[in-house]
Scaffold this motif. Structure first.
Motif, short mmCIF file in Angstrom:
data_model
loop_
_atom_site.label_atom_id
_atom_site.label_comp_id
_atom_site.label_asym_id
_atom_site.label_seq_id
_atom_site.Cartn_x
_atom_site.Cartn_y
_atom_site.Cartn_z
N LEU A 231 0.72 -1.10 0.16
CA LEU A 231 -0.17 -0.22 0.20
C LEU A 231 0.62 1.02 0.17
CD1 LEU A 231 -3.04 0.69 0.54
CD2 LEU A 231 -3.05 0.80 2.48
N ALA A 232 1.98 0.91 0.22
CA ALA A 232 2.94 2.04 0.33
C ALA A 232 3.10 2.38 -0.70
CB ALA A 232 4.57 1.81 1.12
N SER A 233 3.30 1.74 -1.49
CA SER A 233 4.36 1.72 -3.20
C SER A 233 2.94 2.64 -4.01
CB SER A 233 5.42 1.22 -3.97
OG SER A 233 4.02 -0.61 -3.54
N ILE A 234 2.16 1.64 -3.79
CA ILE A 234 0.83 2.18 -4.11
C ILE A 234 0.21 3.86 -4.36
CG2 ILE A 234 -1.98 1.93 -5.05
CD1 ILE A 234 -1.58 -1.48 -3.89
N SER A 250 -1.29 3.89 10.66
CA SER A 250 -0.10 3.39 11.56
C SER A 250 0.48 2.98 9.75
CB SER A 250 -1.11 2.37 12.07
OG SER A 250 -1.91 1.50 11.29
N GLU A 251 1.88 2.67 10.70
CA GLU A 251 2.94 2.21 10.04
C GLU A 251 2.55 0.46 9.53
OE1 GLU A 251 5.82 3.79 8.84
OE2 GLU A 251 4.57 4.91 9.24
N ASP A 252 1.61 0.06 9.89
CA ASP A 252 1.76 -1.11 9.42
C ASP A 252 0.81 -1.33 8.56
OD1 ASP A 252 -0.48 -0.64 11.71
OD2 ASP A 252 -1.03 -2.96 11.09
N LEU A 253 -0.11 -0.18 8.76
CA LEU A 253 -0.76 -0.40 6.40
C LEU A 253 -0.32 -0.33 5.56
CD1 LEU A 253 -3.30 2.25 8.37
CD2 LEU A 253 -4.13 0.05 7.59
N LYS A 254 0.93 0.42 5.47
CA LYS A 254 1.52 0.60 4.34
C LYS A 254 2.39 -0.70 3.64
CE LYS A 254 4.06 4.78 5.92
NZ LYS A 254 5.14 5.44 6.29
N THR A 255 2.18 -1.45 4.95
CA THR A 255 2.47 -3.06 4.32
C THR A 255 1.60 -4.10 3.81
OG1 THR A 255 2.68 -4.33 6.31
CG2 THR A 255 5.20 -2.69 5.80
N SER A 277 -10.40 -0.95 -0.79
CA SER A 277 -10.06 -0.34 0.07
C SER A 277 -12.18 -1.54 0.34
CB SER A 277 -11.07 0.54 0.64
OG SER A 277 -11.74 1.07 0.13
N ALA A 278 -12.17 -2.55 -0.60
CA ALA A 278 -13.36 -2.99 -0.58
C ALA A 278 -12.62 -4.67 0.34
CB ALA A 278 -14.02 -3.42 -2.54
N THR A 279 -11.75 -4.91 0.59
CA THR A 279 -11.31 -6.22 1.12
C THR A 279 -11.87 -5.62 2.04
OG1 THR A 279 -8.81 -5.37 1.01
CG2 THR A 279 -9.59 -5.90 -1.10
N THR A 280 -11.66 -4.12 2.97
CA THR A 280 -11.84 -3.74 4.58
C THR A 280 -10.35 -4.41 4.60
OG1 THR A 280 -12.58 -6.43 5.22
CG2 THR A 280 -14.18 -5.37 4.26
N ALA A 281 -9.62 -4.35 4.14
CA ALA A 281 -7.88 -4.13 4.64
C ALA A 281 -8.02 -2.66 5.76
CB ALA A 281 -6.85 -4.73 4.10
N PHE A 282 -8.15 -1.76 4.55
CA PHE A 282 -7.82 -0.93 5.24
C PHE A 282 -9.84 0.44 4.73
CE2 PHE A 282 -6.80 -0.36 0.63
CZ PHE A 282 -7.09 0.82 0.93
N HIS A 283 -9.53 1.29 5.08
CA HIS A 283 -10.48 2.84 5.14
C HIS A 283 -9.52 3.61 5.15
CE1 HIS A 283 -13.63 0.31 6.83
NE2 HIS A 283 -12.48 -0.31 7.59
N TYR A 284 -10.45 4.62 4.34
CA TYR A 284 -10.12 6.62 3.94
C TYR A 284 -10.96 6.93 4.28
CZ TYR A 284 -12.06 5.24 -0.85
OH TYR A 284 -12.99 5.73 -1.18
N GLU A 285 -10.35 7.88 4.20
CA GLU A 285 -10.71 9.83 4.49
C GLU A 285 -10.36 10.35 3.36
OE1 GLU A 285 -11.76 12.87 8.00
OE2 GLU A 285 -12.57 10.83 8.28
N ILE A 286 -11.17 11.30 2.37
CA ILE A 286 -10.36 12.64 1.84
C ILE A 286 -10.45 13.42 2.10
CG2 ILE A 286 -10.31 13.17 -0.98
CD1 ILE A 286 -10.63 10.15 -2.31
N ILE A 293 -5.97 7.28 5.23
CA ILE A 293 -5.52 5.59 5.44
C ILE A 293 -5.36 5.46 6.71
CG2 ILE A 293 -4.55 3.84 4.99
CD1 ILE A 293 -5.98 4.92 2.64
N LYS A 294 -6.54 4.53 7.71
CA LYS A 294 -7.17 4.23 8.37
C LYS A 294 -7.21 2.39 8.77
CE LYS A 294 -11.13 7.08 9.02
NZ LYS A 294 -11.26 7.81 9.10
#
Length: 295
Positions: A231-234, A250-255, A277-286, A293-294
């Motif tokens: 997700l960091a490179s994306i 949090s840093e773990d989201l980047k991996t 984010s449809a995988t529910t692995a993370f959520h986002y707010e613009i 990213i949270k």
């Protein structure tokens, strides 16, 4: 003046009929070399002992030589005083740049190239930080040399993608036409069309892929291909493409890793984030240009 009649000029000078303004102009040109001044002092004795025709030919040759030396010196000074040209592309855009030799470079967002004003005259050297697709005009007398912090490329005329962002975990050169020589530290490889060189800055080791992966060239056409990408490179790709700033809760989201592809050049950043984010692995707010990213 466009034309100098050296015979008439010398005759007028010898007879004392040379216009004083012309004398002063000649002095300004040649006094810097002190040649004219020294030569002028020797004229009285010289003209008595040497036949007139020989004097005319010799003086004309001296004037021509002085003009040539003055031109050559000016040319050298011009080469030495070439300044650098810098082209920077902000995040959120891609720009095509035509270099002085006719080479075309499509630069991705967040990229910078630097080259001399003498590019294509004295050399074809440039530095790149970022990503560019090069279509190099062939010139066997002046190879193009591209440098960045960790890799360098030498080409005569070819088409390839070159990528090295300062904070990236790897750099690459992907060749589509012709041949390129890629160097990193003590290693050097020559690529053929369809091959790519992958360089790890941490080790300087070059790995050659015999398949020029589509994801290395996707940015050129406005496509996104994520093949087990973190997700960091994306988000780095999305920053360059859309000019957004990503903030991780949090840093773990980047991996987190994802597989996805988007071939529509008009795709929006929000559409990509919604799919991922449809995988529910993370959520986002613009919020404007900021994306959080949270969990």
């Amino acid at each position: 003046m466009d034309y100098i009649d050296t015979d008439k000029l010398i005759e007028d000078y010898q007879s004392g009929n040379l216009d004083q303004q012309v004398v002063e102009q000649l002095q300004k040109i040649y006094d810097s070399k002190r040649g004219w001044r020294k030569f002028r002092k020797r004229i009285p004795a010289w003209r008595k002992s040497v036949p007139f025709a020989v004097r005319i030919a010799s003086m004309a040759a001296i004037l021509i030589l002085a003009v040539f030396l003055s031109f050559s010196s000016g040319l050298r000074n011009a080469y030495n005083n070439f300044s650098d040209v810098t082209v920077e592309i902000p995040n959120g855009s891609k720009t095509r740049v035509i270099l002085p030799d006719g080479t075309s470079v499509l630069l991705n967002g967040g990229s910078r190239i630097v080259y001399s004003q003498g590019f294509g005259i004295t050399d074809r050297n440039l530095t790149l930080c970022g990503e560019g697709f090069f279509e190099v005009e062939r010139n066997e007398d002046l190879p193009m040399r591209i440098k960045s912090d960790n890799i360098s490329v030498e080409v005569l005329g070819t088409k390839f993608s070159y990528r090295e962002y300062g904070n990236a975990s790897e750099s690459h050169v992907a060749l589509t036409q012709g041949s390129v020589q890629v160097s990193a530290g003590e290693e050097m490889v020559r690529l053929s069309p369809g091959q790519a060189a992958i360089v790890k800055p941490s080790s300087g080791h070059i790995t050659v892929s015999n398949e020029c992966n589509d994801d290395l060239l996707a940015w050129r056409d406005g496509h996104f291909i994520f093949d087990e990408a973190t997700l960091a490179s994306i988000t780095e790709e999305l920053t360059r493409a859309f000019g957004l700033k990503f903030i991780f809760e949090s840093e773990d989201l980047k991996t987190l890793c994802f597989y996805a592809s988007f071939s529509d050049p008009s795709v929006s950043c929000e559409h990509i984030l919604k799919r991922l984010s449809a995988t529910t692995a993370f959520h986002y707010e613009i919020n404007g240009k900021n994306v959080t990213i949270k969990h």
